[in-house]
Each structure stands twice: as structure tokens, then as C-alpha cells.
Scaffold this motif. Structure first.
Motif, PDB file in Angstrom:
ATOM      1  N   UNK A 137      18.535 -28.129 -40.368  1.00 20.19           N
ATOM      2  CA  UNK A 137      18.372 -26.870 -40.947  1.00 20.19           C
ATOM      3  C   UNK A 137      19.451 -25.838 -40.892  1.00 20.19           C
ATOM      4  N   UNK A 138      20.659 -26.359 -40.979  1.00 19.03           N
ATOM      5  CA  UNK A 138      21.992 -25.650 -40.985  1.00 19.03           C
ATOM      6  C   UNK A 138      22.611 -25.801 -42.255  1.00 19.03           C
ATOM      7  N   UNK A 139      22.873 -24.624 -42.775  1.00 18.42           N
ATOM      8  CA  UNK A 139      23.795 -24.546 -43.984  1.00 18.42           C
ATOM      9  C   UNK A 139      25.111 -24.370 -43.591  1.00 18.42           C
ATOM     10  N   UNK A 140      25.914 -25.315 -43.413  1.00 19.53           N
ATOM     11  CA  UNK A 140      27.294 -25.446 -42.929  1.00 19.53           C
ATOM     12  C   UNK A 140      28.395 -25.487 -43.764  1.00 19.53           C
ATOM     13  N   UNK A 141      29.514 -24.892 -43.442  1.00 23.87           N
ATOM     14  CA  UNK A 141      30.760 -25.244 -44.472  1.00 23.87           C
ATOM     15  C   UNK A 141      31.976 -25.388 -43.446  1.00 23.87           C
TER      16      UNK A 141
END
Length: 326
Positions: free
Chosen positions: A69-73
Motif C-alpha cells: 500500500x505504499x506509493x514509493x519512488x
């Protein structure tokens, strides 16, 4: 939840961990959801450009952050100090950095918080000397990178009875070191891969020791800032759980780590496989023993003028932030 503060595991050397230029390069695929308050954008995690960051690369490319559930860059930095600076300016919310580099930045960034260790090693950082120089006694000039490289060099010279003041220290980036060595501008350097392997492949230097040979070990910490952490405890814990699983995959399948690292930062696969054998990847809580070990690093930085005052290690190092299974 109130978190107590503490420090990493044995002693310290990456990394940065950490190692190219200060420009930021994105290297991940954003997911569709975010559990972190980062101004509506992705949660940006600073990483270096070497195999020490293999768990991050695996987690990114295998979709593990997204599944949590993590929107990571992921954002690449050339040196660990640059990543730490990026935390202070809000360019990133979390960073992977060596313990030594983090401590060196506490004067400028007192809000830094070390959450947990994700790797440790006494073999990954190596002492490289120029061909024709076979021991510390023959060293006149050493190339150093502020932080992990610098203190590892000091420990090497100290272990061999060479006063640090008798050796000229030349500051450069990790990428500069092989060329400086080849020209004879320096007699050696103490760095993480791929820079020792580069000297070997170019035929300009040889590895004479790893830091564990002189009882010096490093940890990489996941670090953030107190304001972000206070607002994003759930996201911070989710990152830890993802990296714990990714670290298990790296240890179980070095080829997976090698493929992911090559795709992310173009490091030769055999170098990453070697690194996996030299690094113990895994999430570990920070402990009181590590606070004690950190003090020796503080003492070194005070001696050379990097720190003028005693930092509040008890506030910086978070004790038992990550607990497996929770």
C-alpha cells in the motif's frame, strides 16, 4: 506511540552506505496508493548506487512496496551525506545511510531519526593500496570520502600504528578514487564496492584488508526526520516490513538481487553476488550497545572538528521501533 531512542548494532563503516553525483534520478515505479503524508506525491526514499541497496531495488522491482500500500519512488544520490541533506530539505522522506554518515550530519540536522538497521558488514568495505605499496607503513596520501570512508581509514591507520596526522588526506568522490590511484595522486583508499573491484580490474591497486580485519564494522540505517515520523508512523513500519521481506529474498537468491541492482544502477551482476556474500542483510532493532558504539564515532568527529558538541544520541536512535511480526 512514544518511541524510545537508541542506536545500531556493532560498529560502523556504509555504505553508504553511500555514492555517484548529487543529482537525483528516479528509479522506481509508483504504485497506486499511498499511506504517507508527503504532500500528495509519492513517498520518496533516498538510496545509493551500489549493491548495499539491493533490498530496496528488489522491493521496488518486485512490486513489494505497492503490495504493502505504499506509493514509493526511489531516488539515487552519489553519497550518503547528500541523501541526509535531502531529508532536511524535504526532497525525500526516508533514506538509507551508514551510521557514521548519519552521525556526522547531526549538527546540521538534529531532527534526524535512525529507525532500524537493515544491513551490517565487516567485509564489504575494503582497504585498497596502490601497486607498490604493500602496507600502512608505506602510505603517505590516502583518498577519503567524508563519513564512512574517512573513519574507516582512520581506524585502519590506527590499527597499524600509523598516526593519522602523518598521512595526507585527500577528499574526493568515490568515483574519483580509482583514477587518483592510477595517477599516483593517492596511495590508497578505504571504500565499499564497486570501487575496490574497479582498482583490481584496472590493475592499479590491490586489496590488503577488509574492515573486519581490524575489528571495524558498519551498519546501514533507515533514517528519517522527527516531524515526518510523527505524522507517518504506519508508513514507516510498513517500509520496515517490506525491507525485511526483501532482505530475506536477497539472502536467499543473490541472482535476484544482482538482476535488480544491475537494472537500477548498472552494477555488474557478479559484483552484487559478491556483495551479498559479504553483507548481512536484515532488519534489526537498534540497541543500547549500539548507542555505546556510536559514542566512539562521536568522539572521532569531535576530534577532527566535524562535531563541536555532544549530539543527543538518545533522541536520534530509536529503540525497538521495528518489531518483527507487528
Amino acid at each position: 506511540m512514544a518511541w524510545r531512542s537508541e542506536f545500531g548494532k556493532v560498529a560502523l563503516v556504509a555504505a553508504s552506505v553511500v555514492l555517484s553525483i548529487a543529482t537525483v534520478v528516479a528509479c522506481s515505479r509508483p504504485a497506486t496508493r499511498s499511506t504517507a503524508d508527503v504532500g500528495g506525491g509519492p513517498l520518496r526514499i533516498a538510496v545509493g548506487i551500489d549493491p548495499a541497496y539491493a533490498p530496496f531495488f528488489v522491493a521496488d522491482q518486485e512490486g513489494m512496496f505497492s503490495a504493502a500500500g505504499l506509493d514509493v519512488k526511489l531516488v539515487q544520490f552519489g553519497r550518503g551525506g547528500e541523501a541526509v541533506d535531502a531529508l532536511a530539505t524535504g526532497q525525500v522522506q526516508v533514506a538509507g545511510s551508514s551510521d557514521t554518515t548519519t552521525i556526522s550530519q547531526l549538527r546540521q540536522n538534529p531532527s534526524l531519526r535512525a529507525m532500524y538497521s537493515y544491513e551490517a558488514s565487516g567485509s564489504y568495505v575494503k582497504v585498497v593500496l596502490r601497486n607498490g605499496v604493500d602496507s600502512a607503513a608505506g602510505v603517505k596520501k590516502m583518498g577519503i570520502v567524508a563519513g564512512l570512508s574517512q573513519i574507516s581509514t582512520d581506524k585502519y591507520l590506527e590499527a597499524h600504528g600509523v598516526p593519522a596526522g602523518s598521512v595526507q588526506m585527500i577528499t574526493a568522490t568515490p568515483a574519483d578514487m580509482p583514477a587518483l590511484l592510477a595517477r599516483g595522486d593517492i596511495d590508497g583508499y578505504v571504500l565499499w564496492e564497486p570501487w575496490p573491484a574497479t582498482a583490481l580490474s584496472q590493475g592499479t591497486g590491490h586489496v590488503v584488508a577488509v574492515t573486519g580485519d581490524y575489528n571495524w564494522f558498519y551498519h546501514h540505517w533507515a533514517i528519517t526526520t522527527a516531524p515526518w515520523l510523527q505524522a507517518n508512523e504506519a508508513a514507516a513500519r510498513s517500509i520496515a516490513k517490506v525491507l525485511a521481506e526483501a532482505s530475506q529474498r536477497v539472502e536467499a537468491d543473490p541472482q535476484l538481487a544482482a538482476t535488480a541492482t544491475k537494472k537500477a544502477v548498472n552494477v555488474a551482476e557478479d559484483q552484487t553476488i559478491t556483495a551479498v556474500n559479504e553483507i548481512d542483510f536484515g532488519i534489526a532493532n537498534l540497541t543500547k550497545k549500539d548507542v555505546e558504539a556510536a559514542q566512539s564515532v562521536v568522539d572521532f568527529y569531535k576530534r577532527i572538528g566535524v562535531l563541536s558538541e555532544q549530539p543527543d544520541l538518545a533522541s536520534t536512535m530509536l529503540l525497538d521501533m521495528y518489531q518483527e511480526g507487528k
